[in-house]
Structures are given as C-alpha cells and as structure tokens.
Scaffold this active site. Sequence first.
Site, PDB file in Angstrom:
ATOM      1  N   ASP A 160      43.805  43.688  62.755  1.00 40.74           N
ATOM      2  CA  ASP A 160      44.354  42.962  61.622  1.00 40.74           C
ATOM      3  C   ASP A 160      45.561  43.658  60.998  1.00 40.74           C
ATOM      4  O   ASP A 160      46.599  43.033  60.780  1.00 40.74           O
ATOM      5  CB  ASP A 160      43.267  42.764  60.556  1.00 40.74           C
ATOM      6  N   ALA A 198      44.901  38.215  58.883  1.00 46.68           N
ATOM      7  CA  ALA A 198      45.302  37.915  60.266  1.00 46.68           C
ATOM      8  C   ALA A 198      44.098  37.494  61.095  1.00 46.68           C
ATOM      9  O   ALA A 198      44.167  36.544  61.884  1.00 46.68           O
ATOM     10  CB  ALA A 198      45.989  39.133  60.895  1.00 46.68           C
ATOM     11  N   ASP A 199      42.988  38.174  60.929  1.00 47.43           N
ATOM     12  CA  ASP A 199      41.749  37.788  61.611  1.00 47.43           C
ATOM     13  C   ASP A 199      41.276  36.416  61.156  1.00 47.43           C
ATOM     14  O   ASP A 199      40.902  35.563  61.969  1.00 47.43           O
ATOM     15  CB  ASP A 199      40.644  38.810  61.316  1.00 47.43           C
ATOM     16  N   LEU A 200      41.269  36.201  59.845  1.00 43.80           N
ATOM     17  CA  LEU A 200      40.718  34.967  59.302  1.00 43.80           C
ATOM     18  C   LEU A 200      41.528  33.751  59.734  1.00 43.80           C
ATOM     19  O   LEU A 200      40.960  32.723  60.133  1.00 43.80           O
ATOM     20  CB  LEU A 200      40.654  35.054  57.775  1.00 43.80           C
ATOM     21  N   GLY A 234      40.903  32.888  63.370  1.00 42.02           N
ATOM     22  CA  GLY A 234      39.633  32.209  63.546  1.00 42.02           C
ATOM     23  C   GLY A 234      39.698  30.748  63.142  1.00 42.02           C
ATOM     24  O   GLY A 234      39.168  29.869  63.835  1.00 42.02           O
TER      25      GLY A 234
END
Length: 401
Positions: free
Chosen positions: A145, A173-175, A178
């Site tokens: 991230d 960035a991860d969220l 997803g």
Amino acid sequence: MSQPSGPLKGLRVLDLTRVLAGPTCTQMLGDLGAEIIKIEKPDSGDDTRGFAPPFWPETKESAYFLGVNRNKQSVTVDIAKPEGQALIHKLLEHCDILAENFKVGALAKYGLGYEQLKAKYPRLIYCSITGFGQTGPYAPRPGYDALIQAMGGIMSLTGEPGGSPQKAGVPVADLFAGLYGCIGILAAVNHRHATGEGQHIDIGMLDTHVAWLANQGMNYLATGENPPRLGNQHPNISPYQEFPTKDGYLILAVGNDPTFERFCKNFGCEHLLADERFATNPKRVANRDLVTQTLTPVMKSKTTSEWVEALEALKIGCGPINTLKDVFADPHVKARDMVVKMQHASGKEIEVIANPVKLSATPPDYRSAPPVLGEHSESVLGGLLGMSAAEIAALREKGIV
C-alpha cells in the site's frame, strides 16, 4: 452458518486472497449474498491473523483480520502440494469465481493460473489483484500500500506546504483495488449471464490508484504542472479547509459564490464582498493565503459547536474534525447502523464496521462472523465435495488441510 441471501445469492467464490485488497473485494461479495470459501494455509492462515496487537478482547483474533473476513468459510488447504491442488480443482467444479492476489505467475506454478484453468472451466470468472497488474515492466514486483501511494502520486499531494509527503492514514491503495476488483467481478457476472463465458479480470493497484487521482490528476493533465501540497486546503475551491476555532478545529466548506456571500453577510465580513480579491471562487483560489489569513480570526471567535450550529442553520458546509471515538459515538453514524455485532466462534460477541451499501430490497447480509482458521474445512469438504471424515482426517494427517 445461515444460508446466504441477497442479490448475489447462488454465486460461489473460491477465495485465494489474503491481507487487505483481495479480502476487501470478497467480503463485499459475501455481504451481498455470495458464498465465499476462503482458502488458507494450514497452521498459519491469512497473514493478517498475525497483524496484532490489537487482538479482539479475550480472543486470539486480530482486529485487522476481523475487519475484512466476515461472511466467509475458512478451509485450510496447502496449495503447494499436489493433493492440495487437486482439492482446489474439485472445489472449482462447484465455484463461479476465483479471486486471488498472489504475485504475477505464482499460482501458475501450482497449475492454478488463469490460462491453465480457462479451458477446463470456461464459465470461470478469475479475478487477479496485484500491485502492478499482469503486464508492463513492473508486473513482477510485489505491491504494498505505502509504495503504491508513493508511486501513484497521492503522497506528493498530501501533507503541509513545504513539508514532507504523507500517506493517507488508512491503506487506501489496497481498499480501492479491492473495490475495483468487486466492480470488475460484477461486470463479468453480467457478461456471463448474457454469453455463458467467463473471463480474466486484471486489477493492478497502481492502475486503480492513478484512476482515483480524480480532479488532481485532471488538473495536471490540463496544465502540465504538478499540483502542490496544500495541507487541508482544496486545490479548486476556497475557502474549503480546516480553521482553528475557540476550542479546536473545524472544516469549512464554501462550495460556491452564493454560499460565500451568505457567510460574509452573516458573520461580519460583508466588506469582503466589495474586495476584488474575494469576489469569485477563482479569485479566492488565486489569493488562498489571504483568504486564510482574513478568515482565521473570524473562525476563532466561536467554539466548534457554536460554528456548527450557526453554519448548519445557513446551509453552509461544515463539520468537526472527529477522532475515531467521536466517529463511532456520532448519532448519525449510529442511526445509519454502521457498527454491527456478530457472534464469533470464540464465544465472544465482536463488533465490525458495517457495509455502507444500503439496498432497499436486498440489504447486506451479516450471516457469519469472520471465521477461526479452518473452521469450515470439514463442512465444506464433506458437504460440498462429499468427502468422508476418514478422508479428511487422512489429509489433515499429511498437512494438506
């Protein structure tokens, strides 16, 4: 575990994701009614089971893991072993979607890459979430991230003027990766309804990060100039920022010229309306430092709560800068049911942050708490695949499950 309900009821997902981007995607699908079979490594499981402290009180479960793994069945399978790979193939015969966030090419080593599976499972929707996507010069690199926030430009925009670049306080960035993965899966499901064909969804965290640069990205494309760090100020609107109050801080969001006029006429600043430097939003943006210097003493004249009451009465955007304690105590957050209580396998009641999607006919379904490691191995392998207790015990003895 109760039966799924919701708009995605009837879809079954083989979830080979871990940490955050992938589990965010599959939890959303699970909340909307899909059956999620989460494959975890025997003994250790998803990495985030060890991302602690904090653990949920009186359990061995990390708060991090609990946040993105509800509505999932945990099945332990060692996919590095041939017998484990065979189990994955048996499960795929009953699944609509495979979601994974391994490094590019990692699953192909086990015969589980998309190109290896598509002929046998032509209806399979296969979603890969990686740091940099399946193609391009950075494709082999691992994605994290913070480095995606750095490489994707958001850190160059975040922080005080003249200060160091800053990442966001949560792993955005991860969220986003997803959530974009979930959108891609839903589009692929609709395509399959029409054609009967599955497909590969290639989600790169850097791609999704660039995609949500939004107005700042467009500001650069329009001018060729790197936007500066502005702290809490808005690049295109002024005043739209935090101000100190008599007892704290407040966000003041003046979105247009009529609102600014309303503010000035009600709070002793009517003389500013005759000043060319304050006359229009473009002028105020060009003179943002003067706007800040001029309004700061005005904003310090009242407490935060006094300002909120006065500004809301005039329909001028504002809000306190809440701590998380304030957020979860907020009456509106409570009224919107943004915290859900669930009964965990440990015997403890846990709280999780609710799904924000409010559907009138098919609302999100909170049917099962995040699972303990391997909680559903027997029920899935026995119930879905028809394996006997002796067969499962033999696999467990070998460390396959």
